[in-house]
Design a protein around this motif. Structure first.
Motif, PDB file in Angstrom:
ATOM      1  N   SER A  57       0.829  -1.208   0.000  1.00  0.00           N
ATOM      2  CA  SER A  57       0.000   0.000   0.000  1.00  0.00           C
ATOM      3  C   SER A  57       0.865   1.260   0.000  1.00  0.00           C
ATOM      4  O   SER A  57       0.609   2.215   0.709  1.00  0.00           O
ATOM      5  N   TRP A  58       1.864   1.253  -0.830  1.00  0.00           N
ATOM      6  CA  TRP A  58       2.720   2.412  -1.051  1.00  0.00           C
ATOM      7  C   TRP A  58       2.355   2.973  -2.420  1.00  0.00           C
ATOM      8  O   TRP A  58       2.005   2.225  -3.328  1.00  0.00           O
ATOM      9  N   SER A  59       2.441   4.261  -2.583  1.00  0.00           N
ATOM     10  CA  SER A  59       1.998   4.880  -3.832  1.00  0.00           C
ATOM     11  C   SER A  59       2.705   4.285  -5.051  1.00  0.00           C
ATOM     12  O   SER A  59       2.094   4.120  -6.104  1.00  0.00           O
ATOM     13  N   VAL A  65      -1.598  -2.533  -8.682  1.00  0.00           N
ATOM     14  CA  VAL A  65      -2.651  -3.171  -7.889  1.00  0.00           C
ATOM     15  C   VAL A  65      -4.032  -2.975  -8.512  1.00  0.00           C
ATOM     16  O   VAL A  65      -4.798  -3.931  -8.657  1.00  0.00           O
ATOM     17  N   TRP A  66      -4.348  -1.735  -8.889  1.00  0.00           N
ATOM     18  CA  TRP A  66      -5.711  -1.449  -9.368  1.00  0.00           C
ATOM     19  C   TRP A  66      -6.090  -2.267 -10.608  1.00  0.00           C
ATOM     20  O   TRP A  66      -7.191  -2.848 -10.632  1.00  0.00           O
ATOM     21  N   PRO A  67      -5.239  -2.365 -11.636  1.00  0.00           N
ATOM     22  CA  PRO A  67      -5.616  -3.204 -12.789  1.00  0.00           C
ATOM     23  C   PRO A  67      -5.806  -4.677 -12.414  1.00  0.00           C
ATOM     24  O   PRO A  67      -6.702  -5.343 -12.951  1.00  0.00           O
ATOM     25  N   GLN A 104      -7.709   6.872  -4.214  1.00  0.00           N
ATOM     26  CA  GLN A 104      -7.575   5.987  -5.374  1.00  0.00           C
ATOM     27  C   GLN A 104      -8.682   4.940  -5.413  1.00  0.00           C
ATOM     28  O   GLN A 104      -9.173   4.603  -6.500  1.00  0.00           O
ATOM     29  N   ALA A 105      -9.090   4.419  -4.260  1.00  0.00           N
ATOM     30  CA  ALA A 105     -10.197   3.449  -4.250  1.00  0.00           C
ATOM     31  C   ALA A 105     -11.467   4.097  -4.794  1.00  0.00           C
ATOM     32  O   ALA A 105     -12.200   3.480  -5.570  1.00  0.00           O
ATOM     33  N   ARG A 106     -11.706   5.340  -4.422  1.00  0.00           N
ATOM     34  CA  ARG A 106     -12.870   6.054  -4.953  1.00  0.00           C
ATOM     35  C   ARG A 106     -12.748   6.254  -6.453  1.00  0.00           C
ATOM     36  O   ARG A 106     -13.719   6.062  -7.199  1.00  0.00           O
TER      37      ARG A 106
END
Length: 170
Positions: A57-59, A65-67, A104-106
């Motif tokens: 959970s580091w930028s 992660v998101w894809p 980012q989750a939003r």
């Protein structure tokens, strides 16, 4: 025990929502005719969740992660937040990682559950701040059968509990 864990999970989610100002109805577990359901935004919600790696959970890591989450058709992500990062100096808080995860989750239209890496993670104190690790008098360790302190904060210390609680509820 399961009921306690469910309650703790919902409570921690509510804390996250309250902290970051989410305005919809808070998620909750409801019971009807002996059956339970998780309601999110007033409707039943089936969590299709994934947990990112403990150190992801580091930028710099999140771009990959998101894809991966979208490819899995996840609707929820669980991401760790580390006490050592949140409160690097006693009483000094840095919410940049938690804020980044929420933002980012939003943007990715995913629900977020923050996993607190505080006093213990797999029984050890790897994610506590250095100021806790360095002050063994105020934040005592477990003493092993040989009389030696080990890499575990004592569960019998009020100071350990209060310091972790203070950071988590911040």
């Amino acid at each position: 025990m399961r009921r306690l864990l469910k309650t703790l999970a919902v409570a921690s989610s509510l804390l996250v929502l309250a902290k970051f100002g989410y305005s919809a109805d808070a998620p909750r577990i409801v019971e009807k005719d002996g059956r339970y359901a998780l309601l999110v935004d007033g409707s039943p919600f089936l969590v299709l969740g994934a947990q990112i790696n403990n150190s992801s959970s580091w930028s710099a890591s999140m771009a990959q992660v998101w894809p991966a989450l979208h490819a899995m058709h996840a609707n929820t992500v669980e991401a760790p937040v580390y006490w050592e990062q949140l409160e690097p100096q006693r009483g000094t808080f840095d919410f940049s990682t938690a804020d980044m995860l929420v933002r980012q989750a939003r943007e990715e239209h995913l629900h977020l559950v923050l996993l607190w890496f505080g006093t213990w993670k797999n029984g050890n104190m790897h994610y506590v701040p250095q100021w806790v690790k360095n002050d063994t008098r105020s934040y005592p360790r477990v003493i092993n059968s040989f009389g030696q302190p080990i890499d575990v904060l004592s569960a019998n210390s009020r100071n350990n509990l209060e310091a972790d609680k203070h950071a988590l509820l911040r």
